[in-house]
Motif scaffolding. Structure first.
Motif, PDB file in Angstrom:
ATOM      1  N   ARG A  75     111.391  25.395  56.070  1.00 17.22           N
ATOM      2  CA  ARG A  75     111.448  26.706  55.534  1.00 17.22           C
ATOM      3  C   ARG A  75     110.720  27.809  56.245  1.00 17.22           C
ATOM      4  O   ARG A  75     110.955  28.760  56.396  1.00 17.22           O
ATOM      5  CB  ARG A  75     110.597  26.790  53.975  1.00 17.22           C
ATOM      6  N   LEU A  76     109.476  27.362  56.801  1.00 16.15           N
ATOM      7  CA  LEU A  76     108.770  28.268  57.613  1.00 16.15           C
ATOM      8  C   LEU A  76     109.516  28.537  59.068  1.00 16.15           C
ATOM      9  O   LEU A  76     109.638  29.804  59.458  1.00 16.15           O
ATOM     10  CB  LEU A  76     107.257  27.593  58.107  1.00 16.15           C
ATOM     11  N   LYS A  77     110.015  27.595  59.456  1.00 22.73           N
ATOM     12  CA  LYS A  77     111.076  27.790  60.792  1.00 22.73           C
ATOM     13  C   LYS A  77     112.137  28.923  60.568  1.00 22.73           C
ATOM     14  O   LYS A  77     112.289  29.787  61.435  1.00 22.73           O
ATOM     15  CB  LYS A  77     111.309  26.410  61.444  1.00 22.73           C
ATOM     16  N   LEU A  78     112.684  28.575  59.227  1.00 19.40           N
ATOM     17  CA  LEU A  78     113.822  29.254  59.005  1.00 19.40           C
ATOM     18  C   LEU A  78     113.533  30.921  58.793  1.00 19.40           C
ATOM     19  O   LEU A  78     114.299  31.797  59.034  1.00 19.40           O
ATOM     20  CB  LEU A  78     114.519  28.839  57.715  1.00 19.40           C
ATOM     21  N   GLU A  79     112.242  31.108  58.574  1.00 19.01           N
ATOM     22  CA  GLU A  79     111.788  32.502  58.152  1.00 19.01           C
ATOM     23  C   GLU A  79     111.207  33.276  59.387  1.00 19.01           C
ATOM     24  O   GLU A  79     110.900  34.475  59.187  1.00 19.01           O
ATOM     25  CB  GLU A  79     110.819  32.351  57.084  1.00 19.01           C
ATOM     26  N   HIS A  80     111.242  32.670  60.620  1.00 21.81           N
ATOM     27  CA  HIS A  80     110.940  33.169  61.654  1.00 21.81           C
ATOM     28  C   HIS A  80     111.866  33.027  62.998  1.00 21.81           C
ATOM     29  O   HIS A  80     112.586  32.058  62.831  1.00 21.81           O
ATOM     30  CB  HIS A  80     109.548  32.572  62.057  1.00 21.81           C
ATOM     31  N   PRO A  81     111.924  33.853  63.908  1.00 21.86           N
ATOM     32  CA  PRO A  81     112.842  33.360  65.023  1.00 21.86           C
ATOM     33  C   PRO A  81     112.681  32.450  65.684  1.00 21.86           C
ATOM     34  O   PRO A  81     111.673  31.735  65.713  1.00 21.86           O
ATOM     35  CB  PRO A  81     112.296  34.889  65.914  1.00 21.86           C
ATOM     36  N   LYS A  82     113.863  31.963  66.224  1.00 23.26           N
ATOM     37  CA  LYS A  82     113.751  30.707  66.887  1.00 23.26           C
ATOM     38  C   LYS A  82     112.768  30.485  68.034  1.00 23.26           C
ATOM     39  O   LYS A  82     112.360  29.420  68.515  1.00 23.26           O
ATOM     40  CB  LYS A  82     115.255  30.382  67.285  1.00 23.26           C
ATOM     41  N   ASN A  83     112.503  31.483  68.638  1.00 26.13           N
ATOM     42  CA  ASN A  83     111.552  31.339  69.823  1.00 26.13           C
ATOM     43  C   ASN A  83     110.086  31.330  69.192  1.00 26.13           C
ATOM     44  O   ASN A  83     109.153  31.025  69.988  1.00 26.13           O
ATOM     45  CB  ASN A  83     111.510  32.805  70.808  1.00 26.13           C
ATOM     46  N   GLU A  84     109.972  31.090  67.958  1.00 24.39           N
ATOM     47  CA  GLU A  84     108.696  30.912  67.153  1.00 24.39           C
ATOM     48  C   GLU A  84     108.596  29.378  66.515  1.00 24.39           C
ATOM     49  O   GLU A  84     107.667  29.158  66.131  1.00 24.39           O
ATOM     50  CB  GLU A  84     108.027  31.725  66.281  1.00 24.39           C
ATOM     51  N   ALA A  85     109.620  28.916  67.117  1.00 18.84           N
ATOM     52  CA  ALA A  85     109.802  27.583  66.207  1.00 18.84           C
ATOM     53  C   ALA A  85     108.562  26.634  66.727  1.00 18.84           C
ATOM     54  O   ALA A  85     108.162  25.706  65.796  1.00 18.84           O
ATOM     55  CB  ALA A  85     111.131  26.815  66.738  1.00 18.84           C
ATOM     56  N   LYS A  86     108.125  26.543  67.926  1.00 17.66           N
ATOM     57  CA  LYS A  86     107.032  25.780  68.402  1.00 17.66           C
ATOM     58  C   LYS A  86     105.541  26.300  68.103  1.00 17.66           C
ATOM     59  O   LYS A  86     104.650  25.514  68.180  1.00 17.66           O
ATOM     60  CB  LYS A  86     107.263  25.453  69.891  1.00 17.66           C
ATOM     61  N   SER A  87     105.577  27.475  67.830  1.00 17.84           N
ATOM     62  CA  SER A  87     104.171  28.108  67.531  1.00 17.84           C
ATOM     63  C   SER A  87     103.687  28.330  66.085  1.00 17.84           C
ATOM     64  O   SER A  87     102.661  28.440  65.718  1.00 17.84           O
ATOM     65  CB  SER A  87     104.151  29.399  68.214  1.00 17.84           C
ATOM     66  N   VAL A  88     105.030  28.588  65.304  1.00 22.89           N
ATOM     67  CA  VAL A  88     104.801  28.637  63.813  1.00 22.89           C
ATOM     68  C   VAL A  88     103.654  27.746  63.175  1.00 22.89           C
ATOM     69  O   VAL A  88     102.864  27.893  62.375  1.00 22.89           O
ATOM     70  CB  VAL A  88     105.966  28.886  63.006  1.00 22.89           C
ATOM     71  N   VAL A  89     104.058  26.415  63.724  1.00 27.49           N
ATOM     72  CA  VAL A  89     103.349  25.270  63.234  1.00 27.49           C
ATOM     73  C   VAL A  89     102.852  24.619  64.248  1.00 27.49           C
ATOM     74  O   VAL A  89     103.405  24.054  64.986  1.00 27.49           O
ATOM     75  CB  VAL A  89     103.907  24.401  62.176  1.00 27.49           C
ATOM     76  N   LYS A  90     101.512  24.565  64.611  1.00 30.25           N
ATOM     77  CA  LYS A  90     100.924  23.753  65.809  1.00 30.25           C
ATOM     78  C   LYS A  90      99.694  22.615  65.216  1.00 30.25           C
ATOM     79  O   LYS A  90      98.888  23.188  64.377  1.00 30.25           O
ATOM     80  CB  LYS A  90     100.325  24.590  66.799  1.00 30.25           C
ATOM     81  N   GLN A  91      99.786  21.507  65.602  1.00 25.74           N
ATOM     82  CA  GLN A  91      98.719  20.408  65.215  1.00 25.74           C
ATOM     83  C   GLN A  91      98.805  20.468  63.897  1.00 25.74           C
ATOM     84  O   GLN A  91      97.603  20.553  62.956  1.00 25.74           O
ATOM     85  CB  GLN A  91      97.147  20.953  65.855  1.00 25.74           C
ATOM     86  N   ASP A  92      99.962  20.350  63.029  1.00 23.81           N
ATOM     87  CA  ASP A  92     100.063  20.194  61.803  1.00 23.81           C
ATOM     88  C   ASP A  92      99.405  21.471  60.818  1.00 23.81           C
ATOM     89  O   ASP A  92      99.072  21.469  59.474  1.00 23.81           O
ATOM     90  CB  ASP A  92      99.351  19.175  61.237  1.00 23.81           C
ATOM     91  N   ARG A  93      99.031  22.760  61.556  1.00 27.96           N
ATOM     92  CA  ARG A  93      98.592  23.807  60.927  1.00 27.96           C
ATOM     93  C   ARG A  93      99.479  24.997  61.035  1.00 27.96           C
ATOM     94  O   ARG A  93      99.861  25.253  61.973  1.00 27.96           O
ATOM     95  CB  ARG A  93      97.047  24.026  61.162  1.00 27.96           C
ATOM     96  N   LEU A  94      99.282  25.964  60.057  1.00 27.64           N
ATOM     97  CA  LEU A  94      99.925  27.219  60.130  1.00 27.64           C
ATOM     98  C   LEU A  94      99.578  28.046  61.306  1.00 27.64           C
ATOM     99  O   LEU A  94      98.212  28.306  61.328  1.00 27.64           O
ATOM    100  CB  LEU A  94      99.943  28.113  59.054  1.00 27.64           C
ATOM    101  N   LEU A  95     100.055  28.348  62.394  1.00 26.44           N
ATOM    102  CA  LEU A  95      99.688  29.083  63.570  1.00 26.44           C
ATOM    103  C   LEU A  95      98.512  28.110  64.275  1.00 26.44           C
ATOM    104  O   LEU A  95      97.693  28.729  64.928  1.00 26.44           O
ATOM    105  CB  LEU A  95      99.377  30.534  63.361  1.00 26.44           C
ATOM    106  N   GLY A  96      98.547  27.010  64.048  1.00 24.92           N
ATOM    107  CA  GLY A  96      97.534  26.380  64.394  1.00 24.92           C
ATOM    108  C   GLY A  96      96.120  26.402  63.876  1.00 24.92           C
ATOM    109  O   GLY A  96      94.996  25.631  64.438  1.00 24.92           O
ATOM    110  N   LEU A  97      96.112  27.037  62.834  1.00 22.55           N
ATOM    111  CA  LEU A  97      94.931  27.343  62.058  1.00 22.55           C
ATOM    112  C   LEU A  97      94.799  27.111  60.544  1.00 22.55           C
ATOM    113  O   LEU A  97      93.681  26.255  60.114  1.00 22.55           O
ATOM    114  CB  LEU A  97      94.680  28.822  62.105  1.00 22.55           C
ATOM    115  N   LEU A  98      95.838  27.183  59.613  1.00 18.09           N
ATOM    116  CA  LEU A  98      95.583  26.819  58.358  1.00 18.09           C
ATOM    117  C   LEU A  98      96.432  25.570  57.975  1.00 18.09           C
ATOM    118  O   LEU A  98      97.297  25.582  58.068  1.00 18.09           O
ATOM    119  CB  LEU A  98      95.982  28.156  57.646  1.00 18.09           C
TER     120      LEU A  98
END
Length: 591
Positions: free
Chosen positions: A378-401
C-alpha cells in the motif's frame, strides 16, 4: 510506548533503536542502544554519585541492589543487550521496541559485554552477596495500582447486553506512561466502545485520542433526528443529551483546559453530518462510521495545530498533540455484532473455547508495520516508483517510524513548508525541540502516514468467550495462544495439566520438583488476582523459560528504575472483555 524519553529534549529526544545494523567487532558484538550516557552507567568508575544522579526513581528499591552486588547481574544484561533483551531477536520480538530509529548524531555505542563483565568482577565490594526482592504484597501493590473492572447490569434498560463486563490494567515502563485506555457505553445508540491507545514521542497524542475518539464514533453512529436534537439544544442553551457513559479509572483523566476547544471541533463535525444527511436513510453503517470518526479526529488534530490558539497553554498543547503520535485499537460491541477498528500495531484477540475445553486464538486485527506485506505494498503504491526503496528502510517508515498508521505524527503528514511555518510561529518550547525541527530523510511526497483504520467484523458465537485488546507491549513478550490460554484458564478457574515442556533446557531434579510444586499451587494463585488483565500482566512480566510465573524474576523486573525498565519492555495496557454466552446464543436462536 516506544519513543523518546519523557522530559528529555535536544539530542536525547531521539532514542537509538536496537536494530541499528552495527557490524560485529573483533572484541565482541556492538549494538546501538540507550547505553551508559542515557542510563548513567559509569564505564571507568563505580562511584555512587553517578548512579544517584542518573536514577532519581525508586532509590529505596535500587540501592540495595548496588550494595548487594546484584547490579552486575542486571546491568550485565541490560546495558549490553544480552540474550533476548532490546537488541537481540526473540520469538515474539522481531524488531526494536523503540518507535524511532537513531539519528546518527544521537547514537550511543555500548562497549562489548565481556569488558564490562571482567570489569565488574574486580569491583565486588560485598563479601557475602545477598539478594533483594520485592515482597509479594509489594509486587501486588505495583501490579494492581491501575486496575479497573466493570460489570454490565443484567438489563441495561434497552436490551440484555452480550457483554458481561471487562477488566483493564496498565503497567508503565515510560515515565509518564505513554499508553492510554478508554471504555464507554453508547447511550443514544446500542453498544459498548472499548479501546487501547499506544503513544510515542510523548503521551500528548494518546491522551487526546483516548478522550476524544469515542465521541467522534458515537456522533458518527447517531441518526439524523438525534443529531438535530443535540444541535438545537446547543443553539437554545438547553442541556445536551448525554452521548456516552464513561467507565474510567481515577488515573484516566480528561483535559479540562482543552474541553471547550475539543467540543467546538466535535460540534463542527456533527453540523457537517447534519448537512450531508437529509434524513432519508435510517441505516447506519458501523464500519463506515468507525472509519470516518478516525479520519475526522486526525484531521481536527492537524487543523487545530495549524490554526493555533490565543491561549499560550492551549497553543502549546495542540502542537504537542500533533507532533507526537498514537496508534489505536477500538472495539464496538452491539449484540452479536463485533467491529474492531485498528490503526497501528496494537492488537485485538478473540478467545474461543473449543468443545474439548481447550482454548484457541482468533486474531481480529492486522499490525500496520513492515511485517505486513499488504501494508508495504500500500505504501509503495501511494508514492512514486523512484521512492520505492526509501519509503520503507530498515523496516521503518522513511527509516524512522515503526507503525505505518497513526494519529498525529504531522512530521510524516505535513509539507516541509507547513512544518517550518508552524514551528517558527509556535512557542519557544516547540521551536527549541530538535525533533520538531528535524525533517525526515527522502521526504518528497507527503503524506506518508494515515490514521485510517482497518475495520474487521466478527459475528459472535456462544464459543466466543472473551476479547483481549492490548498494546504491543504485551504481544512483544507473549504469544497470542499463550495470552488466550492464560485468560481462558483464569476465567474458568481450570488448568489443563499438560506435560511440562522444558524446551531443550537441562533441568535438575530439584528444578523439576520446584516446577511441579508451583503447578500444584497454580490453582490457588489464580485467585490472587481479581482482575484478568492484572493476571495477564503478571505472566507477561514474570514468566520464566518454563512458562510459569517466577516471583524472583517478577520482583526484579518491577524494581528496575524508570530509565532501565524501558530497555526490558514497553508500556503494557490490556482490556479483557468477557461475553455472555447465553445472551449470544439467544440472539442466534431468534434469527
Amino acid at each position: 510506548m516506544e519513543g523518546p524519553v519523557p522530559g528529555r529534549t535536544s539530542a536525547r529526544f531521539w532514542v537509538p533503536a536496537a536494530s541499528g545494523g552495527v557490524p560485529d567487532s573483533p572484541a565482541g558484538r556492538m549494538c546501538v542502544c540507550p547505553g551508559p550516557r542515557r542510563i548513567g552507567i559509569p564505564i571507568r568508575s563505580s562511584s555512587l554519585p553517578l548512579f544517584s544522579d542518573a536514577m532519581p526513581a525508586p532509590t529505596q528499591l535500587f540501592f540495595p541492589l548496588i550494595r548487594n552486588c546484584e547490579l552486575s547481574r542486571i546491568y550485565g544484561t541490560a546495558c549490553y543487550c544480552h540474550h533476548r533483551h532490546l537488541c537481540c531477536s526473540s520469538p515474539y520480538l522481531a524488531q526494536s521496541r523503540l518507535r524511532y530509529a537513531p539519528h546518527p548524531a544521537y547514537a550511543t555505542f555500548c562497549r562489548p559485554k565481556e569488558s564490562w563483565w571482567q570489569y565488574t568482577q574486580g569491583r565486588r565490594y560485598a563479601s557475602t552477596p545477598q539478594k533483594f526482592y520485592l515482597t509479594p504484597p509489594q509486587v501486588n501493590s505495583i501490579l494492581k495500582a491501575n486496575e479497573y473492572s466493570f460489570k454490565v447490569p443484567e438489563f441495561d434498560g434497552k436490551n440484555v447486553s452480550s457483554v458481561l463486563g471487562f477488566d483493564s490494567n496498565q503497567l508503565p515502563a515510560n515515565a509518564p506512561i505513554e499508553d492510554r485506555r478508554s471504555a464507554a457505553t453508547c447511550l443514544q445508540t446500542r453498544g459498548m466502545l472499548l479501546g487501547v491507545f499506544d503513544g510515542h514521542a510523548g503521551c500528548a497524542c494518546s491522551q487526546a485520542v483516548s478522550e476524544r475518539l469515542f465521541y467522534y464514533i458515537a456522533v458518527s453512529l447517531l441518526p439524523h433526528e438525534t443529531l438535530l436534537e443535540i444541535e438545537n439544544a446547543v443553539e437554545s442553551g438547553r442541556a445536551l443529551l448525554p452521548i456516552l457513559q464513561w467507565h474510567k479509572h481515577p488515573n484516566d483523566y480528561f483535559s479540562k483546559e482543552a474541553s471547550k476547544l475539543y467540543f467546538n471541533s466535535l460540534r463542527t463535525y456533527w453540523q457537517e453530518l447534519i448537512d450531508l444527511n437529509t434524513g432519508e436513510s435510517t441505516d447506519i453503517d458501523v464500519k463506515e462510521a468507525l472509519i470516518n470518526a478516525f479520519k475526522r479526529l486526525d484531521n481536527d488534530i492537524s487543523l487545530e495545530a495549524q490554526v493555533g490558539d490565543p491561549n499560550s497553554f492551549l497553543n502549546y498543547l495542540v502542537l504537542r498533540v500533533a507532533f507526537s503520535g498514537a496508534t489505536a485499537c477500538v472495539a464496538h460491541v452491539d449484540g452479536v455484532d463485533l467491529h474492531v477498528a485498528n490503526t497501528g500495531d496494537s492488537r485485538a484477540m478473540l478467545g474461543v473455547q473449543e468443545e474439548d475445553g481447550s482454548w484457541s486464538a482468533v486474531t481480529l486485527s492486522n499490525d500496520h508495520n513492515a511485517q505486513n506485506e499488504r501494508e508495504l505494498e500500500r505504501l509503495k503504491l501511494e508514492h512514486p516508483k523512484n521512492e520505492a526503496k526509501s519509503v520503507v528502510k530498515q523496516d521503518r517508515l522513511l527509516g524512522l517510524l515503526m507503525p505505518f498508521r497513526a494519529f498525529g505524527d504531522v512530521k510524516f503528514k505535513w509539507s516541509i513548508d507547513l512544518q517550518k511555518r508552524v514551528i517558527e510561529s509556535g512557542p519557544d518550547q516547540l521551536n527549541d525541540n530538535e525533533y520538531t525541527k528535524f525533517i525526515p530523510p527522502n521526504y518528497y511526497t507527503p503524506p506518508y502516514l494515515t490514521a485510517e483504520p482497518e475495520v474487521t467484523y466478527h459475528r459472535l458465537r456462544p464459543q466466543d468467550k472473551f476479547l483481549v485488546l492490548a498494546t504491543d507491549g504485551l504481544w512483544e513478550t507473549m504469544h497470542r495462544q499463550d495470552v488466550v490460554r492464560i485468560v481462558g484458564e483464569y476465567l474458568t478457574g481450570m488448568h489443563h495439566q499438560q506435560p511440562i515442556a522444558v524446551g531443550g533446557y537441562k533441568v535438575t531434579l530439584g528444578q523439576m520438583h520446584g516446577l511441579l510444586t508451583e503447578r500444584r499451587a497454580k490453582m490457588s494463585s489464580v485467585f490472587e488476582d481479581q482482575n484478568a488483565a492484572t493476571h495477564l500482566i503478571r505472566h507477561a512480566v514474570g514468566n520464566n523459560e518454563f512458562g510459569t510465573v517466577d516471583h524472583e524474576r517478577l520482583s526484579k523486573m518491577l524494581s528496575l528504575p524508570e530509565e532501565l525498565a524501558r530497555m526490558y519492555r514497553d508500556d503494557i495496557t490490556i482490556i479483557v472483555v468477557q461475553f455472555n454466552s447465553h445472551v449470544v446464543g439467544a440472539y442466534q436462536n431468534q434469527e
